[in-house]
Design a protein around this motif. Structure first.
Motif, mmCIF file in Angstrom:
data_model
loop_
_atom_site.group_PDB
_atom_site.id
_atom_site.type_symbol
_atom_site.label_atom_id
_atom_site.label_comp_id
_atom_site.label_asym_id
_atom_site.label_seq_id
_atom_site.Cartn_x
_atom_site.Cartn_y
_atom_site.Cartn_z
ATOM 1 N N GLN A 88 35.391 -30.705 168.675
ATOM 2 C CA GLN A 88 36.432 -30.184 167.705
ATOM 3 C C GLN A 88 36.229 -30.496 166.480
ATOM 4 O O GLN A 88 36.333 -31.481 165.855
ATOM 5 N N ALA A 116 33.432 -26.407 169.503
ATOM 6 C CA ALA A 116 34.662 -25.707 168.843
ATOM 7 C C ALA A 116 34.834 -25.971 167.258
ATOM 8 O O ALA A 116 35.007 -27.130 166.945
ATOM 9 N N THR A 137 29.024 -22.212 171.497
ATOM 10 C CA THR A 137 29.787 -22.425 170.321
ATOM 11 C C THR A 137 30.990 -21.262 170.136
ATOM 12 O O THR A 137 30.770 -20.342 170.577
ATOM 13 N N GLY A 140 37.769 -22.471 168.076
ATOM 14 C CA GLY A 140 39.266 -22.989 168.692
ATOM 15 C C GLY A 140 40.313 -23.155 167.454
ATOM 16 O O GLY A 140 40.366 -24.320 167.190
ATOM 17 N N VAL A 154 41.024 -18.460 170.206
ATOM 18 C CA VAL A 154 39.926 -18.554 170.866
ATOM 19 C C VAL A 154 39.122 -17.342 170.653
ATOM 20 O O VAL A 154 39.332 -16.264 170.958
ATOM 21 N N THR A 160 27.902 -15.940 171.211
ATOM 22 C CA THR A 160 28.811 -16.785 172.388
ATOM 23 C C THR A 160 28.845 -16.293 173.657
ATOM 24 O O THR A 160 29.003 -15.031 173.904
ATOM 25 N N VAL A 168 36.600 -22.435 177.757
ATOM 26 C CA VAL A 168 37.524 -23.229 176.635
ATOM 27 C C VAL A 168 38.940 -22.558 176.805
ATOM 28 O O VAL A 168 39.775 -23.346 176.644
#
Length: 329
Positions: A88, A116, A137, A140, A154, A160, A168
């Protein structure tokens, strides 16, 4: 791409206010957390934040194995993410910094880890530009503070992978968050744009002398804000339509609302208006510090979340009181 493995170790890159709050949430949910930040006092500030926020975060959802002792810190970013299952990132909002940082994180993490970003405004298509594995990737983006407010936006970039979005979303839901999937990228994502639209009108009303600062806050928090803490605007308009529900609302009330959009204002943000707002806020705060106000906010939010968990079957805490054996990542 490689399948994502279950998450046991989380790396926090950047330990400012958002990163520290994220670290608290992951610790409370029972993860091993390794944090990294180049600031000379970052570790001390992070541990102080976790200690202060722990009781509030724990009251919202505490895993049996959770402990602040599962937090480790290193100033070496590559070392922090070397064995992470989930990263994160919470670095400052500068595109050139994010692009370089993500390329470095991508290079240093296991290939099956998810990376994220908490970025509030930069799109993932920009951030992932120099990654060798951009498919894992994703944005978030939390709502502040992450250890209290469940919302996470998200949204993927052009590179992606769909399975990254899926995993996720599943992971965040499993740890007590309320993830929403943005189908398109746009600057500011969604929640901040909604906030900005509301605040523009609030500032316009203050500028026009319709309300002072304190009354404009009350107009939101004691009216629509209370309802929005329970249901969103579409569902509330469904109730507002009476027995006919949303269809009746759209047929009879929506035309008047659409007409009123033309009357909404755009303030001219002058130095005088800024001074007026600053003075009004300080008067409204009655001498309480920012930390005291934040503690009061978080206590009330925690109580509201408890009520939601009791009455709303779709509340994330209803199915996520603690961290399950597998989080779907």
């Amino acid at each position: 791409m490689n399948a994502h493995k279950p998450v046991h170790r989380v790396a926090i890159v950047g330990t400012g206010t958002i990163g520290a709050s994220w670290a608290t949430h992951y610790l409370v949910r029972g993860f091993d957390v390794t944090a990294t930040d180049p600031g000379p006092t970052a570790e001390a500030a992070l541990r102080s934040y976790v200690e202060a926020a722990w009781d509030t975060a724990a009251s919202i959802g505490l895993a049996p194995e959770a402990s602040p002792d599962r937090l480790s810190f290193t100033a070496d970013m590559r070392q922090a993410v070397a064995d992470a299952d989930f990263v994160q990132e919470n670095a400052p909002e500068r595109p050139e910094l994010k692009v370089k940082l993500f390329a470095d994180i991508d290079d240093a993490t296991p290939p099956d880890a998810i990376i994220a970003s908490s970025s509030s405004g930069i799109t993932m298509s920009v951030i992932q530009a120099e990654c060798r594995r951009p498919e894992r990737t994703v944005i978030g983006h939390p709502f502040n503070p992450p250890h209290v407010v469940p919302l996470v936006e998200v949204v993927g970039g052009t590179k992606t992978a769909p399975e990254t979005i899926r995993d996720v979303m599943s992971f965040y839901a499993a740890i007590g968050k309320k993830p929403i999937h943005l189908k398109k990228e746009l600057p500011g994502h969604v929640a901040n744009r909604i906030q900005a639209a509301l605040y523009r009108e609030v500032v316009y009303l203050v500028q026009e002398g319709v309300l002072d600062v304190a009354d404009s806050d009350d107009a939101v928090s004691w009216g629509p804000g209370l309802r929005w803490g329970v249901m969103g605007p579409h569902l509330l308009w469904h109730l507002g339509g009476g027995e006919g529900g949303i269809q009746h609302f759209m047929d009879t009330l929506m035309p008047r609302m659409v007409a009123s959009w033309q009357e909404l204002g755009t303030p001219e943000f002058t130095p005088e208006l800024q001074e007026k707002i600053v003075g009004g806020v300080l008067e409204e705060a009655h001498g309480d510090s920012v930390d005291e106000l934040a503690a009061r906010r978080d206590a009330m939010l925690s109580a509201l979340l408890s009520v939601r968990a009791e009455h709303d079957p779709l509340d994330p805490r209803s199915a996520a009181a603690g961290r399950p054996e597998k989080e779907g990542s």
